[in-house]
Design a protein around this motif. Sequence first.
Motif, PDB file in Angstrom:
ATOM      1  N   MET A  68       0.432  -0.573   1.711  1.00 18.26           N
ATOM      2  CA  MET A  68       0.167  -1.943   2.153  1.00 18.26           C
ATOM      3  C   MET A  68      -0.388  -2.818   1.016  1.00 18.26           C
ATOM      4  O   MET A  68      -0.432  -4.025   1.139  1.00 18.26           O
ATOM      5  CB  MET A  68      -0.809  -1.936   3.332  1.00 18.26           C
ATOM      6  CG  MET A  68      -0.316  -1.119   4.517  1.00 18.26           C
ATOM      7  SD  MET A  68       1.289  -1.647   5.152  1.00 18.26           S
ATOM      8  CE  MET A  68       0.768  -2.985   6.184  1.00 18.26           C
ATOM      9  N   LYS A  69      -0.786  -2.199  -0.102  1.00 11.26           N
ATOM     10  CA  LYS A  69      -1.334  -2.958  -1.237  1.00 11.26           C
ATOM     11  C   LYS A  69      -0.306  -3.206  -2.335  1.00 11.26           C
ATOM     12  O   LYS A  69      -0.614  -3.800  -3.359  1.00 11.26           O
ATOM     13  CB  LYS A  69      -2.548  -2.227  -1.823  1.00 11.26           C
ATOM     14  CG  LYS A  69      -3.722  -2.197  -0.881  1.00 11.26           C
ATOM     15  CD  LYS A  69      -4.914  -1.536  -1.541  1.00 11.26           C
ATOM     16  CE  LYS A  69      -6.103  -1.528  -0.609  1.00 11.26           C
ATOM     17  NZ  LYS A  69      -7.256  -0.854  -1.230  1.00 11.26           N
ATOM     18  N   ASP A  70       0.904  -2.719  -2.169  1.00 12.09           N
ATOM     19  CA  ASP A  70       2.015  -2.969  -3.103  1.00 12.09           C
ATOM     20  C   ASP A  70       1.730  -2.577  -4.551  1.00 12.09           C
ATOM     21  O   ASP A  70       2.222  -3.187  -5.480  1.00 12.09           O
ATOM     22  CB  ASP A  70       2.450  -4.434  -3.054  1.00 12.09           C
ATOM     23  CG  ASP A  70       3.009  -4.843  -1.699  1.00 12.09           C
ATOM     24  OD1 ASP A  70       3.394  -3.952  -0.919  1.00 12.09           O
ATOM     25  OD2 ASP A  70       3.058  -6.053  -1.420  1.00 12.09           O
ATOM     26  N   GLY A  71       0.907  -1.553  -4.760  1.00 14.09           N
ATOM     27  CA  GLY A  71       0.675  -1.048  -6.101  1.00 14.09           C
ATOM     28  C   GLY A  71      -0.443  -1.718  -6.877  1.00 14.09           C
ATOM     29  O   GLY A  71      -0.596  -1.480  -8.071  1.00 14.09           O
ATOM     30  N   PRO A 117       9.316   0.277  -3.585  1.00 13.27           N
ATOM     31  CA  PRO A 117       9.555   0.274  -5.043  1.00 13.27           C
ATOM     32  C   PRO A 117       9.744  -1.137  -5.612  1.00 13.27           C
ATOM     33  O   PRO A 117       9.190  -1.464  -6.661  1.00 13.27           O
ATOM     34  CB  PRO A 117      10.825   1.112  -5.202  1.00 13.27           C
ATOM     35  CG  PRO A 117      10.807   2.025  -4.024  1.00 13.27           C
ATOM     36  CD  PRO A 117      10.229   1.206  -2.899  1.00 13.27           C
ATOM     37  N   ARG A 118      10.468  -1.981  -4.912  1.00 10.35           N
ATOM     38  CA  ARG A 118      10.671  -3.364  -5.377  1.00 10.35           C
ATOM     39  C   ARG A 118       9.354  -4.136  -5.377  1.00 10.35           C
ATOM     40  O   ARG A 118       9.040  -4.859  -6.324  1.00 10.35           O
ATOM     41  CB  ARG A 118      11.688  -4.086  -4.488  1.00 10.35           C
ATOM     42  CG  ARG A 118      11.999  -5.502  -4.978  1.00 10.35           C
ATOM     43  CD  ARG A 118      12.688  -6.361  -3.933  1.00 10.35           C
ATOM     44  NE  ARG A 118      11.934  -6.501  -2.700  1.00 10.35           N
ATOM     45  CZ  ARG A 118      10.870  -7.302  -2.539  1.00 10.35           C
ATOM     46  NH1 ARG A 118      10.416  -8.007  -3.547  1.00 10.35           N
ATOM     47  NH2 ARG A 118      10.255  -7.376  -1.382  1.00 10.35           N
ATOM     48  N   CYS A 124       7.541  10.862   0.438  1.00 12.79           N
ATOM     49  CA  CYS A 124       6.408  10.079   0.957  1.00 12.79           C
ATOM     50  C   CYS A 124       6.897   8.763   1.569  1.00 12.79           C
ATOM     51  O   CYS A 124       6.418   8.347   2.624  1.00 12.79           O
ATOM     52  CB  CYS A 124       5.409   9.766  -0.145  1.00 12.79           C
ATOM     53  SG  CYS A 124       4.412  11.159  -0.713  1.00 12.79           S
ATOM     54  N   LEU A 125       7.835   8.103   0.898  1.00 12.37           N
ATOM     55  CA  LEU A 125       8.363   6.835   1.410  1.00 12.37           C
ATOM     56  C   LEU A 125       8.998   7.010   2.783  1.00 12.37           C
ATOM     57  O   LEU A 125       8.808   6.185   3.676  1.00 12.37           O
ATOM     58  CB  LEU A 125       9.408   6.256   0.450  1.00 12.37           C
ATOM     59  CG  LEU A 125       8.908   5.693  -0.860  1.00 12.37           C
ATOM     60  CD1 LEU A 125      10.086   5.256  -1.721  1.00 12.37           C
ATOM     61  CD2 LEU A 125       7.962   4.538  -0.629  1.00 12.37           C
TER      62      LEU A 125
END
Length: 100
Positions: free
Chosen positions: A82-85, A31-32, A17-18
């Motif tokens: 875009m929401k970073d989790g 991931p970071r 997906c990434l």
Amino acid sequence: MSQGRGREPWLQMCHRCLMRLEPKAGGVDLPRRVRATLAPHSPRGSVAVSLTGCLGYCPEGRVSVRWLGEPTAPEVVGIDPMKDGVELVAHLRGSETEER
């Protein structure tokens, strides 16, 4: 497989997906960014994020993730890169309440 991780929340993220994300979504750095977003909300102050192969759920423009080490069956969900989790914060808060 989760040996040595203790009770630290552990999130698997689909590498496939990434790699399919548009460059503006910054997939390689996701991931970071997810770790940084979730760490302040984790009971342990950190979250392990590891890359994995296809999780069988391929949402267009999103990234499949799965929590491991939970007492319930792991569920695969798609997050907005875009929401970073941020969508996953509620899960950590739920885990914290269950431990008390």
